[in-house]
Write an enzyme that holds these catalytic residues in place. Structure first.
Site, short mmCIF file in Angstrom:
data_model
loop_
_atom_site.label_atom_id
_atom_site.label_comp_id
_atom_site.label_asym_id
_atom_site.label_seq_id
_atom_site.Cartn_x
_atom_site.Cartn_y
_atom_site.Cartn_z
N ASP A 1 -6.07 -8.02 1.69
CA ASP A 1 -6.21 -9.47 1.50
C ASP A 1 -7.02 -9.78 0.25
O ASP A 1 -6.69 -10.70 -0.51
CB ASP A 1 -6.90 -10.10 2.72
CG ASP A 1 -6.12 -9.92 4.00
OD1 ASP A 1 -4.90 -9.72 3.94
OD2 ASP A 1 -6.74 -9.98 5.09
N ASN B 1 0.85 -1.18 0.00
CA ASN B 1 0.00 0.00 0.00
C ASN B 1 0.89 1.24 0.00
O ASN B 1 2.13 1.14 0.02
CB ASN B 1 -0.97 -0.01 1.19
CG ASN B 1 -0.27 -0.04 2.53
OD1 ASN B 1 0.82 0.52 2.70
ND2 ASN B 1 -0.88 -0.69 3.51
N GLU C 1 3.41 1.53 3.00
CA GLU C 1 4.49 0.54 2.92
C GLU C 1 5.47 0.90 1.81
O GLU C 1 6.69 0.78 1.97
CB GLU C 1 3.89 -0.85 2.68
CG GLU C 1 3.08 -1.37 3.86
CD GLU C 1 2.14 -2.50 3.49
OE1 GLU C 1 1.65 -3.18 4.42
OE2 GLU C 1 1.86 -2.70 2.28
#
Length: 486
Positions: A271, A201, A204
């Site tokens: 996820d 993301n 990160e």
């Protein structure tokens, strides 16, 4: 291309968790301290972390296996039970030195008050590492893709001696020709070297690349440098409300816009992205196609409260809505899934049918009135052979695909299906619409499917007809004027 997920098997390796939700009601402030008193109303638990990735895969229709560690505690028993219920093949190595990673969310009126985390961020010890390596070859049998779901809890961390399960998985997959995709965590991304793709993301990505998610040119430069540094050929950057950006070697970057939606809960969205991306790749879609599908699916998940997977019906609806590979014109199996999804959302489904040979004002007004009877309008169109049997050999004027495309282009229409029979009874029995619409030249008793719809609590609506507008009349006028009518 519509992915056939049922033919795929994927393995998820990473950090499984147990997500616990405590539903509560807050009515007062504690006399002991200035904090709310949450009165417990209900508890539920679902697989989280890497286990939620596997849950997403199964929900899409894939077969999924999970490899990870858990504690020796009550949470582990609950997690194993939830995985069995979800038809996930799980190999969890028990560890007495760590708890089962868990997140307990205290929720009131749909909002989180606070969250309690139980975890131990420990690299694998020799016994845990040996157990996972021993289970890996069998877990890889029959796999079409592997996902590294790294939450930084230990399964994929580098060990003190430099060994790392992530590297072992990638090496084993390289020997078998199995693609590996990684959802990264922390700052040591070198352990994903050899994977096909990483999916960070914005936060990160910024932490590892040093580049904020601002200028497209800067992002591209930083992404390509990062891919070279960690030896991964592509990076899919998930950007929240700004969508996604795909960077691949020797290709132009692809920027995908997020559809504007009301965000309820972002839990588990990452996820869903990695699960859909990997599942689509396992089905043969390109990374650009798979990324668009993942973007659409993530947009559905953030509209739901709590950690929730995306279902196949939601996926089909999402990619159609976002301009993906699924058009409004559907076959019956796909339409049933979409209709089931609409009903699960509490939406009323309206059904009408006809030949719709020459689209005219009467058709438009009927469909507009039909759409006003509910939330979603399904239009069934007679196939060419059916029209000839009903109207004669000079009909239809337009073939079934042309007629279906014209109806699908109308804003009032949500789905179109072509049927071969002379009546739509089989479709009505399969879809069980809430409202059945026909023109007022019928009576309720003579509308095909009335008994089926009414038996399931639905109703029949007779739409007002437009005087002077009928396809047969228009064809006669064209023929009388020497036009092209056959």
């Amino acid at each position: 291309m519509i992915p056939d997920f049922a033919r795929t098997r994927l393995l998820v390796v990473g950090d499984p968790m147990l997500d616990i939700y405590v539903e509560s009601e807050v009515r007062r402030i504690s006399p002991e301290a200035p904090v709310p008193v949450a009165e417990v109303r209900a508890r539920r638990s679902v697989p989280g972390g890497a286990a939620n990735v596997a849950r997403n895969l199964v929900s899409l229709g894939c077969r999924a296996a999970l490899l990870g560690v858990c504690g020796v505690d009550a949470a582990a028993s609950t997690l194993r039970e939830r995985l069995r219920e979800g038809a996930i093949e799980a190999t969890l190595i028990p560890s007495s030195r760590r708890p089962t990673t868990g997140k307990t969310r205290i929720v009131t009126r749909g909002q989180q008050l606070f969250r309690l985390d139980e975890e131990a961020r420990l690299p694998l010890d020799p016994q845990e590492y040996a157990g996972l390596k021993a289970a890996l070859p069998e877990a890889l049998d029959g796999c079409d893709a592997v996902i590294l779901s790294d939450y930084g809890k230990g399964v994929l961390l580098r060990r003190p001696d430099g060994s790392c399960l992530a590297g072992d998985v990638i090496a084993a997959c390289a020997e078998r020709g199995i693609p590996v995709l990684a959802d990264p965590k922390l700052d040591d991304w070198s352990r994903y070297a050899g994977a096909e793709c990483v999916t960070p993301n914005s936060a990160e990505f910024a932490a590892v690349s040093g580049c904020a998610d601002e200028s497209r040119e800067d992002m591209e430069k930083a992404a390509r440098a990062l891919c070279r540094r960690i030896a991964v050929p592509r990076l899919l950057l998930t950007r929240g409300p700004r969508g996604m950006a795909l960077f691949e070697e020797a290709r132009e970057p692809v920027f995908i816009k997020a559809e504007a939606r009301q965000v309820v809960d972002v839990s588990g969205a990452g996820d869903t992205v990695i699960a859909v991306l990997a599942a689509c790749r396992a089905c043969g879609l390109s990374y650009a196609e798979a990324a668009r599908c993942a973007n659409a699916a993530a947009g559905m998940v953030v509209c739901k409260a709590g950690t929730s997977p995306v279902s196949r019906a939601e996926f089909l609806y999402a990619v159609r809505r976002d301009g993906g590979s699924t058009p409004k014109i559907m076959d019956l199996p796909r339409l049933r899934e979409v209709v089931d999804f609409w009903k699960q959302q509490g939406q009323r489904v309206v059904f009408t049918n006809g030949c719709f040979d020459i689209l005219h004002k009467g058709h438009i007004m009927l469909l507009h009135e039909a759409a006003a009877q509910g939330d979603r309008l399904v239009v069934a169109i007679n196939a060419d052979a059916s029209v000839r049997r009903l109207k004669g050999e000079t009909r239809p004027v337009q073939d079934e695909q042309s007629r279906a495309l014209l109806i699908a282009a109308l804003q009032d229409v949500d789905a179109v299906i072509i049927f071969e029979e002379d009546t739509p009874l089989r479709l009505i029995e399969a879809l069980l619409p809430d409202v059945l619409v026909k023109g007022s030249d019928y009576t309720v008793e003579t509308v095909v499917g009335t008994d089926v719809v009414q038996a399931h609590g639905g109703r029949v609506h007779l739409a007002r007809l437009q005087d002077g507008y009928s396809t047969t009349g228009i064809c006669r006028r064209i023929s009388a004027d020497g036009g092209p009518a056959r």
